[in-house]
Scaffold this active site. Structure first.
Site, short mmCIF file in Angstrom:
data_model
loop_
_atom_site.label_atom_id
_atom_site.label_comp_id
_atom_site.label_asym_id
_atom_site.label_seq_id
_atom_site.Cartn_x
_atom_site.Cartn_y
_atom_site.Cartn_z
N SER A 71 -38.90 3.09 25.00
CA SER A 71 -37.70 2.67 25.04
C SER A 71 -37.22 1.63 24.65
CB SER A 71 -37.39 2.70 26.83
OG SER A 71 -35.95 2.66 27.14
N GLY A 108 -35.10 5.58 23.08
CA GLY A 108 -35.39 4.46 22.53
C GLY A 108 -34.38 3.69 21.72
N GLU A 142 -32.63 12.02 23.50
CA GLU A 142 -32.64 11.51 24.92
C GLU A 142 -31.93 10.06 24.70
OE1 GLU A 142 -36.34 11.68 27.01
OE2 GLU A 142 -36.94 13.49 25.69
N PRO A 143 -30.64 9.88 24.43
CA PRO A 143 -29.94 8.75 24.00
C PRO A 143 -29.45 8.12 25.26
CG PRO A 143 -28.59 10.53 23.52
CD PRO A 143 -29.69 11.15 24.08
N ARG A 145 -30.30 5.01 27.14
CA ARG A 145 -29.81 3.64 26.84
C ARG A 145 -28.82 3.50 25.97
NH1 ARG A 145 -33.15 -0.94 27.84
NH2 ARG A 145 -34.85 0.59 28.13
N TYR A 195 -38.53 -3.92 35.80
CA TYR A 195 -38.89 -2.54 35.51
C TYR A 195 -38.65 -2.19 34.44
CZ TYR A 195 -39.26 -2.27 40.60
OH TYR A 195 -39.65 -2.34 41.91
N ASP A 196 -37.90 -2.77 33.54
CA ASP A 196 -37.48 -2.46 32.24
C ASP A 196 -37.66 -3.71 31.11
OD1 ASP A 196 -36.13 -0.80 30.25
OD2 ASP A 196 -34.35 -1.75 30.43
N CYS A 223 -34.78 -13.57 50.49
CA CYS A 223 -35.69 -14.42 50.79
C CYS A 223 -36.81 -14.75 50.00
CB CYS A 223 -35.90 -14.01 52.18
SG CYS A 223 -36.98 -12.62 52.38
N ASP A 224 -36.99 -13.80 49.00
CA ASP A 224 -38.31 -13.61 48.20
C ASP A 224 -38.21 -14.63 47.02
OD1 ASP A 224 -40.68 -13.11 46.88
OD2 ASP A 224 -40.30 -10.80 47.00
#
Length: 342
Positions: A71, A108, A142-143, A145, A195-196, A223-224
């Site tokens: 991707s 991708g 699978e376009p 993005r 994640y990306d 808080c992280d």
């Protein structure tokens, strides 16, 4: 359904022997925002022939080949390499008695502002002309993005500011580093950072005229300490209540957002012609509860006027859009009007 290992074939034989299967091969881009080959795809030359022989021995119906180069691909020539590998698998499968009719060239494709799909399209189209001239072969892609990356712009509000004195490593003088805390973070829309592997860019909504910039960082509301949106960016000195704009926030953002620490998932403010909204609202994967309609804050709306110098490229009309309920087609909308937002 796809498969890339022998165990999957035996599972399909036991559970759903009439399935139409697609063998997924691995062909990785040298540069990709989110690589996928380490998890999915068999080697097209050392593993695929064996798997096809196993499928034939089990009586499983394999109908085609799929691949995904990664991707956010920044290696356009890899598509030709993958399509050539698929062609060779098509030919090998024919020796086993298969008649493949499907090629899935995956995704991708770039979709951010300032990017273009033309280079990849040129390579893909030429490769398909060379290796898959037969019009009976179904070519799909699978376009995701490409379609949605730049369709969403995220605007966040500054709810807290911390000024920290730091020593300049070059001059040795103390300088001010501004930490801006906003109302969204990596557990919400900015999960794309984790994640990306998204590279986030930020710009103030307000036009600051003094031109002076300061070393700054942007932080989410939880808080992280992991909840950092941008580590180091040069920004003007902003004040409480100012807005920061993040473009290209349509891919891998809201679908993975969580209400961690009790912070709600952001609402979507739709900017669209009313007729288009009425036509499309039932097709969205999100419900109406996710959207805010007609009450965008004035101070935000004034800064988000749509200005474009590029003419719209409109599809041929009419467009028929199927609407499904509970897995069945119940009606079709015919779209015979498309006009730009005024």
């Amino acid at each position: 359904m796809t498969f890339d290992n022998e165990l999957e074939l035996h599972k399909i034989k036991d559970i759903f022997p009439n399935a139409r299967m697609v063998i997924r091969i691995r062909c990785d881009a040298t540069v990709a925002q989110c690589p996928l080959g380490m998890k999915f795809g068999c080697n097209p030359y050392t593993e695929a022939p064996h798997l096809l022989n196993v499928a034939r021995s089990l009586g499983i119906n394999v109908v085609g080949v799929s691949f995904h180069v990664g991707s956010g691909c920044k290696d356009p020539p890899v598509f030709r390499k993958a399509i050539l590998a698929a062609r060779q698998i098509f030919d090998y499968a024919a020796t086993l008695g298969y008649n493949f009719n499907l090629l899935d060239i995956g995704g991708g494709y770039p979709g951010d502002h300032g990017t273009s799909i033309e280079k990849i399209a040129e390579i893909v189209n030429l490769a398909l002309d060379d290796y898959f001239p037969d019009p009976s072969i179904n070519i799909i892609a699978e376009p995701g993005r490409f379609y949605v990356s730049s369709a969403y712009t995220l605007t966040c509000n500054i709810h807290s500011i911390r000024a920290v004195n730091v020593e300049d490593p070059v001059t040795g003088h103390n300088t001010v580093n501004y930490m801006y805390y906003i109302n969204d973070g990596v557990y919400g829309s900015f999960n794309c950072i984790l994640y990306d592997h998204q590279k986030i860019t930020a710009q103030p909504l307000k036009n600051y005229t003094n031109g002076k910039l300061y070393s700054s960082s942007i932080w989410g509301p939880t808080c992280d300490g992991l909840d950092q949106v941008i580590d180091n960016i040069m920004l003007p000195e902003m004040v409480l209540g100012d807005w920061i704009v993040f473009e290209n926030m349509g891919a891998y953002t809201l679908p993975v957002a969580s209400p961690f620490n009790g912070f709600p998932i952001p609402k979507v403010h739709v900017v669209a012609d009313e007729n288009i909204w009425l036509l499309l609202k039932d097709i969205f994967p999100l419900s109406e509860d996710h959207f805010v309609i007609g009450n965008t804050p004035t101070n935000l709306r004034l800064g988000l006027d749509i200005v474009s110098t590029d003419p719209w490229s409109l599809p041929a009309l009419p467009i028929t859009i199927p609407v499904c309920r509970n897995g069945g087609l119940i009606e079709e909308h015919v779209l015979d009007f498309v006009r730009p937002i005024e």
